[in-house]
Design an enzyme around this catalytic site. Structure first.
Site, PDB file in Angstrom:
ATOM      1  N   GLU A  40     -22.402  41.709   5.924  1.00  0.00           N
ATOM      2  CA  GLU A  40     -23.068  42.204   6.660  1.00  0.00           C
ATOM      3  C   GLU A  40     -22.149  43.460   7.630  1.00  0.00           C
ATOM      4  OE1 GLU A  40     -25.502  40.584  10.755  1.00  0.00           O
ATOM      5  OE2 GLU A  40     -23.668  39.729  10.004  1.00  0.00           O
ATOM      6  N   LYS A 106     -32.868  41.912   8.043  1.00  0.00           N
ATOM      7  CA  LYS A 106     -32.754  40.813   8.813  1.00  0.00           C
ATOM      8  C   LYS A 106     -33.426  40.048   9.662  1.00  0.00           C
ATOM      9  CE  LYS A 106     -28.927  38.432  11.464  1.00  0.00           C
ATOM     10  NZ  LYS A 106     -27.558  38.553  12.022  1.00  0.00           N
ATOM     11  N   CYS A 142     -26.278  36.489   7.968  1.00  0.00           N
ATOM     12  CA  CYS A 142     -25.530  35.718   8.729  1.00  0.00           C
ATOM     13  C   CYS A 142     -26.429  34.664   9.588  1.00  0.00           C
ATOM     14  CB  CYS A 142     -25.123  36.706   9.652  1.00  0.00           C
ATOM     15  SG  CYS A 142     -23.510  36.359  10.630  1.00  0.00           S
TER      16      CYS A 142
END
Length: 258
Positions: A40, A106, A142
């Site tokens: 990321e 995301k 994440c």
């Protein structure tokens, strides 16, 4: 299929980070990697204004990554920022090379531990998979790792899930990361290839800029290889037939009732 997990430490300069991508892809391809994964925020680290950094998938930074991927006949997966709603950006995972050029936005934003990603980032809406040489691969980013339902959804078609991260440091956070990546492998009975930002060994305030600990986790939850905090690369030969074997012995996906 051989995957390279390139644990790097991004700077605030996208061009400097692009040069790092170029070097790492060349080295990974020379070592037989077919898919080269970066964390990321590869384009630019957290802790700086992201709106001036963001550009579309057809913009110069993503286009340059595609050219690098095509030059070395690999697929590159790397975190970047694309334009979002209003003054916000979108935290996007770029997938490019071998005829692919797409992004995963995301879904779960890191509004936790005193950080509010949603103040500057627009959330994504849907899971994304892609195919390389007949293998379906899922994507997560994440904070997504704390939401097993996403990994179960990806596992319906993907024996391999790539997780990019820029994990925030703090008490217990490394232990949580280690536990979560293994747990998601067991939830999904898929390979989890978790590539994080290296520990920058610098104080960027509350920004989550990485702790390292990238890892290749097999579908039974065993750690095949793990890095510590420093930059480095994992070369992981992923056997998708192992997924079939594990799911035959541990059919948690088939046995679900809720």
């Amino acid at each position: 299929m051989r995957f390279a997990l390139c644990q790097i430490s991004s700077t605030a300069d996208p061009q400097e980070n692009l040069a790092t991508v170029r070097d790492e892809v060349a080295a990974a391809a020379a070592n037989g990697a077919r898919v080269v994964q970066f964390p990321e925020a590869t384009q630019c680290r957290f802790g700086v204004p992201l709106k001036p950094i963001a550009e579309p998938l057809g913009g110069p930074w993503a286009t340059a990554v595609r050219e690098i991927a095509d030059e070395h006949n690999v697929v590159v997966v790397a975190g970047m920022f694309t334009p979002g709603e209003g003054d916000r950006v979108t935290n996007t995972t770029l997938v490019t090379g071998a005829g692919l050029h797409l992004g995963y936005d995301k879904i779960h934003l890191f509004d936790a531990f005193g950080f509010r990603e949603s103040d500057t980032v627009t959330p994504g809406e849907k899971p994304v998979t892609f195919e390389v040489d007949g293998t379906t691969i899922g994507l997560a980013t994440c904070y997504d790792v704390r939401f097993p339902e996403l990994f179960r959804a990806l596992a319906a078609t993907a024996p391999v899930i790539l997780l990019g991260a820029s994990w925030g440091a703090g008490p217990g956070k490394a232990d949580q990361w280690d536990l979560l990546v293994r747990a998601r492998a067991l939830d999904a009975t898929s390979w989890i290839l978790a590539c994080g930002q290296a520990d920058p060994a610098a104080d960027h305030g509350s920004a989550p800029t990485g702790i390292g600990r990238s890892a290749a986790i097999d579908p039974i939850g065993s750690v095949r290889e793990r890095l510590e905090g420093a930059p480095g690369t994992i070369l992981s030969d992923v056997d998708t037939h192992l997924v079939d074997e594990v799911r035959a012995k541990l059919p948690v996906l088939a046995n679900r009732r809720l």
